[in-house]
Design an enzyme around this catalytic site. Sequence first.
Site, PDB file in Angstrom:
ATOM      1  N   HIS A   8       1.417  -1.093  -0.262  1.00 17.30           N
ATOM      2  CA  HIS A   8      -0.253  -0.276   0.063  1.00 17.30           C
ATOM      3  C   HIS A   8       1.248   1.332   0.021  1.00 17.30           C
ATOM      4  O   HIS A   8       0.380   2.390  -0.900  1.00 17.30           O
ATOM      5  CB  HIS A   8      -0.420   0.051   1.614  1.00 17.30           C
ATOM      6  N   ASN A  55       6.886  13.377  14.570  1.00 18.07           N
ATOM      7  CA  ASN A  55       5.413  13.570  14.884  1.00 18.07           C
ATOM      8  C   ASN A  55       5.072  14.726  15.443  1.00 18.07           C
ATOM      9  O   ASN A  55       4.533  15.772  15.153  1.00 18.07           O
ATOM     10  CB  ASN A  55       5.305  11.968  16.084  1.00 18.07           C
ATOM     11  N   GLY A 112       2.101  10.385   4.737  1.00 18.38           N
ATOM     12  CA  GLY A 112       3.243  10.398   5.644  1.00 18.38           C
ATOM     13  C   GLY A 112       2.170   8.847   5.975  1.00 18.38           C
ATOM     14  O   GLY A 112       0.987   8.605   5.390  1.00 18.38           O
ATOM     15  N   LEU A 129       3.127   4.683  10.384  1.00 19.61           N
ATOM     16  CA  LEU A 129       4.436   3.427  11.274  1.00 19.61           C
ATOM     17  C   LEU A 129       5.052   4.544  11.989  1.00 19.61           C
ATOM     18  O   LEU A 129       5.311   3.592  12.170  1.00 19.61           O
ATOM     19  CB  LEU A 129       5.225   2.565  10.314  1.00 19.61           C
TER      20      LEU A 129
END
Length: 407
Positions: A204, A312, A368, A371
């Site tokens: 994906h 993040n 993004g 993960l």
Amino acid sequence: MRVGTVGTRSEIDYGAVFRAGQAPAAVLTPDFVMVDVNDVFLKVSGRGREEFLNRNVFDAFPPNPAESEDSEQQGAQMLRTSLEQVLTTRRRDFIPLQRYDIEVADRPGVFEERYWSTVLTPIPGPHGEVRWIVLTTEEVTDFVLALRRSGVGGEQEQRTDSLALQLQTLNDQLRRAHREQRETTSALREAIERQRRLVYDASHDLRNPLTGLLTELEVALSEPGCDLQRMLRKLLRDAERLNDIVADLLDLARLDTETHENDRLIDLAEFVTEELDRRTPGVAVLTRLDPHVRVRASAIRLARLLGNLMTNAERHTNTTIEVVVAADPPDAVLEVLDDGPGIPPEDRERVFERRYRREEARLRDPGGSGLGLSIAREIAQEHGGRLYAAERRDGARLVLRLPLAAK
């Protein structure tokens, strides 16, 4: 004790369940005082409930009249040793085969030969201490007598008890082997499921940048007069994105086979300072780093974890990121805080799921993979720690806890 079920008003009366049990059972305090016995226990013993309640188990059972004084003392000591073992280890313990005769109903002073196999199970309290001990016993008299009848001569009769004990031990070993087999099978299924998800994630996440690369190359071939510099810059961004995704997926694969041979003693304050010096964040980074907070970990894996937390935070913060290191025995604590929109309570666990991305995160960074936090948590768990999202009024607060290393 009552337990409600979703959508109903049903409840479970655990006292009734205990009293209706099929095997004789008694509940003991850590001082070995009997506080309850079930109906089968009363039936087998031929005695009333009042003869057991609030009495020490060694007082409630008089010496076995058919046994010698030495044998009786040995049996009592065996029970006491097993009870103390349960209190010390907080684990179930099995008592070897014992003889304890029962007085025949309506025939005072006449006792029948009986043999018992007993299990002691600890029931923990709110802080992990042993609050109760459940004594469960099964009569194996017929089995022992059958073995005795099948023997020839006195020597075989003397070996009957020993053989019964060996069979009981073997049965216990088989139970443990069966439990270990179930645990191994479960672990294998989880490993297969992780590999399946890894293949799905790879397929994906690699598809979009690969599609972009192919599209740009086709355009370059079909339109010789295109802006080559602009196209190369876009191809470079797609290639960097592919490299990041491959690095994430390789990290996930390594976590399943990671060993701790390269773990070393790390001073978290020094480590965080060095790692932050290597970054070029676009926002201000404040630090509160207590010295001499040490953990034992892989520096490479810990750097990956901190890097993912910082990435993040940079993605979501508005102006400032704060990094905190402190000791909270028995844990070392590392926190990364930002002043962004924060994480709603209902999403504080979901953000650690593979490929889960909140709507706000997708808008800020459409490329993004989802993960980063999943990898960070798995690294924390591999080192005996935990990573979680804690409550914060303004922004997000991600907390890493690792065991403090011995001085």
